[in-house]
Design an enzyme around this catalytic site. Structure first.
Site, PDB file in Angstrom:
ATOM      1  CE  LYS A   1      39.136  43.038  15.288  1.00 34.34           C
ATOM      2  NZ  LYS A   1      38.067  43.481  16.153  1.00 34.34           N
TER       3      LYS A   1
HETATM    4  C1  PLP Z   1      35.789  45.287  10.464  1.00 32.37           C
HETATM    5  C2  PLP Z   1      36.282  46.135  11.592  1.00 32.37           C
HETATM    6  N1  PLP Z   1      36.662  47.393  11.340  1.00 32.37           N
HETATM    7  C3  PLP Z   1      37.123  48.200  12.306  1.00 32.37           C
HETATM    8  C4  PLP Z   1      37.204  47.783  13.615  1.00 32.37           C
HETATM    9  C5  PLP Z   1      37.621  48.783  14.664  1.00 32.37           C
HETATM   10  O1  PLP Z   1      38.637  48.358  15.476  1.00 32.37           O
HETATM   11  P1  PLP Z   1      38.758  48.923  16.996  1.00 32.37           P
HETATM   12  O2  PLP Z   1      37.663  48.309  17.782  1.00 32.37           O
HETATM   13  O3  PLP Z   1      40.133  48.468  17.401  1.00 32.37           O
HETATM   14  O4  PLP Z   1      38.672  50.392  16.920  1.00 32.37           O
HETATM   15  C6  PLP Z   1      36.829  46.483  13.936  1.00 32.37           C
HETATM   16  C7  PLP Z   1      36.917  45.999  15.323  1.00 32.37           C
HETATM   17  O5  PLP Z   1      36.081  45.422  15.904  1.00 32.37           O
HETATM   18  C8  PLP Z   1      36.329  45.637  12.898  1.00 32.37           C
HETATM   19  O6  PLP Z   1      35.899  44.407  13.177  1.00 32.37           O
END
Ligand code: PLP
Length: 370
Positions: A184
């Site tokens: 990210k």
């Molecule tokens: C659009 C979107 N929503 C939610 C998430 C979920 O984040 P995490 O992987 O930190 O749980 C991500 C992460 O890749 C994402 O790209």
């Protein structure tokens, strides 16, 4: 030997090491002062009153769904072209994701499709600012206001994006969520953040991330249902260091994207994604291109891999995963999203990517597509 070029690479330096070491030496590994500092620094950078740190973007989305009170019998209008967590968070609470097709240019929820799909059971809209491009919030907010719907913004890929009204994504007063996985714009390894609409919701989020404990409760007191969605102070230390250089890292991403744009300009069968369609500005998260329909994407990925270059089919449509097909979703329902999923390719993308690495990827791609 040819140098391997990975898809993503975090920017971790001496400052992250220094702050992480301070936490280790402090003995306060969780719920300590660094976690609070990360929340304050994040809120200040974004330009909001408050922010609540959690263990992942998925945890942020889950608590957001609960804060909006979405549950059994509720339908939430959302995008099929996303990462699976933006639909799973609804399933966790028994709510039903109602997918709506996307805009072919922005790849975000098409407000007209949202309007068409809204019905009696609609409780809310969950827009995803996909690949860091701001969703059409003014239109979606108008639909929500007219129908009395709640909004949960999935800004997990969009830290630093600016919408057409000149506001940073996540600052509209809706519940908004961010994620800090290692690829990210800002990373804590694993982590997430929720921007609450007011202090009462903030207190509820802080309690639910911490097993239902209110701020004045002891470790074995629980005022209600909760989760362990705490972010460790070690992770928060990385976040504090990352915020200090966030503007720089975002500018570096912009520069790499601009190099790609120039390098791929003449390459036939490859279309790049826009940084903007009008007044808004994408925050570059991944660098995704669209291959022409007749191009064999798998063969392209294999050819790039042979040249030491990582790439990935990006993203598959959520509605076609087995647990969502069980709700009745099938192929052909969302043609714009399905076409985007079928022909998109993510190329290596990270702030420290050099000009020569970008050129190598562009040349390899031009020579690989057939
Ligand atoms: C659009 C979107 N929503 C939610 C998430 C979920 O984040 P995490 O992987 O930190 O749980 C991500 C992460 O890749 C994402 O790209």
């Amino acid at each position: 030997m040819t140098e391997e070029i990975p898809l993503a690479k975090p920017e971790i330096g001496a400052r992250e090491e220094e702050l992480a070491l301070e936490v280790l030496r402090s003995g306060r590994l969780s719920l300590g002062p660094v976690g609070e500092r990360f929340e304050r620094d994040f809120a200040a950078w974004l330009g909001v009153e408050d922010a609540v740190a959690v263990s992942s973007g998925t945890a942020a989305l889950h608590l957001g769904v609960r804060a909006l009170g979405w549950g059994c019998g509720d339908e939430v209008l959302t995008s099929p072209f996303s990462f699976v967590a933006s639909a799973n968070c609804l399933l966790y609470e028994g709510a039903r994701p109602v997918f709506c097709d996307i805009d072919p240019i922005t790849l975000n929820l098409d407000p007209a499709a949202v309007e068409a799909a809204a019905g009696e059971r609609s409780a809310g809209i969950l827009p995803v600012h996909i690949f860091g491009f701001p969703a059409a919030m003014a239109e979606l907010e108008a639909i929500a206001a007219q129908r009395g719907l709640g909004i949960l913004e999935d800004a997990c890929e969009a830290l630093g994006a600016v919408d057409a009204e000149g506001r940073r994504v996540g600052t509209h007063g809706n519940l908004a969520t961010f994620a800090f996985y290692a690829n990210k714009q800002l990373t804590t390894g694993e982590g997430g953040m929720i921007v609450p609409p007011d202090s009462a919701v903030a207190a509820q989020l802080r309690s639910e991330r911490n097993q239902g404990r209110a701020a004045d409760m002891g470790w074995l007191d629980h005022g209600g249902l909760g989760f362990n969605y705490r972010l460790s102070d070690l992770a928060a230390a990385l976040g504090v260091a990352q915020i200090e250089k966030l503007d720089e890292m975002l500018a570096a991403r912009d520069a790499v994207a601009a190099r790609y744009e120039a390098g791929l300009a003449g390459v036939e069968s490859v279309t790049t994604l826009p940084v903007s369609r009008g007044a808004e500005r994408r925050s570059w998260f991944v660098y995704v291109v669209r291959l022409a329909e007749e191009i064999d994407r798998d063969a392209t990925i294999a050819s790039l891999a042979r040249q030491g270059i990582a790439s990935k089919a990006y993203l598959p449509c959520i509605h076609l995963f087995p647990h969502l097909r069980e709700l009745g979703y099938t192929e052909g329902q969302f043609p714009v999203a399905e076409a985007a999923a079928a022909h998109s390719l993510a190329l290596p993308f990270f702030p420290a990517m050099t000009e020569s690495q970008v050129s190598r990827v562009c040349e390899a791609l031009a020579g690989s597509i057939r």
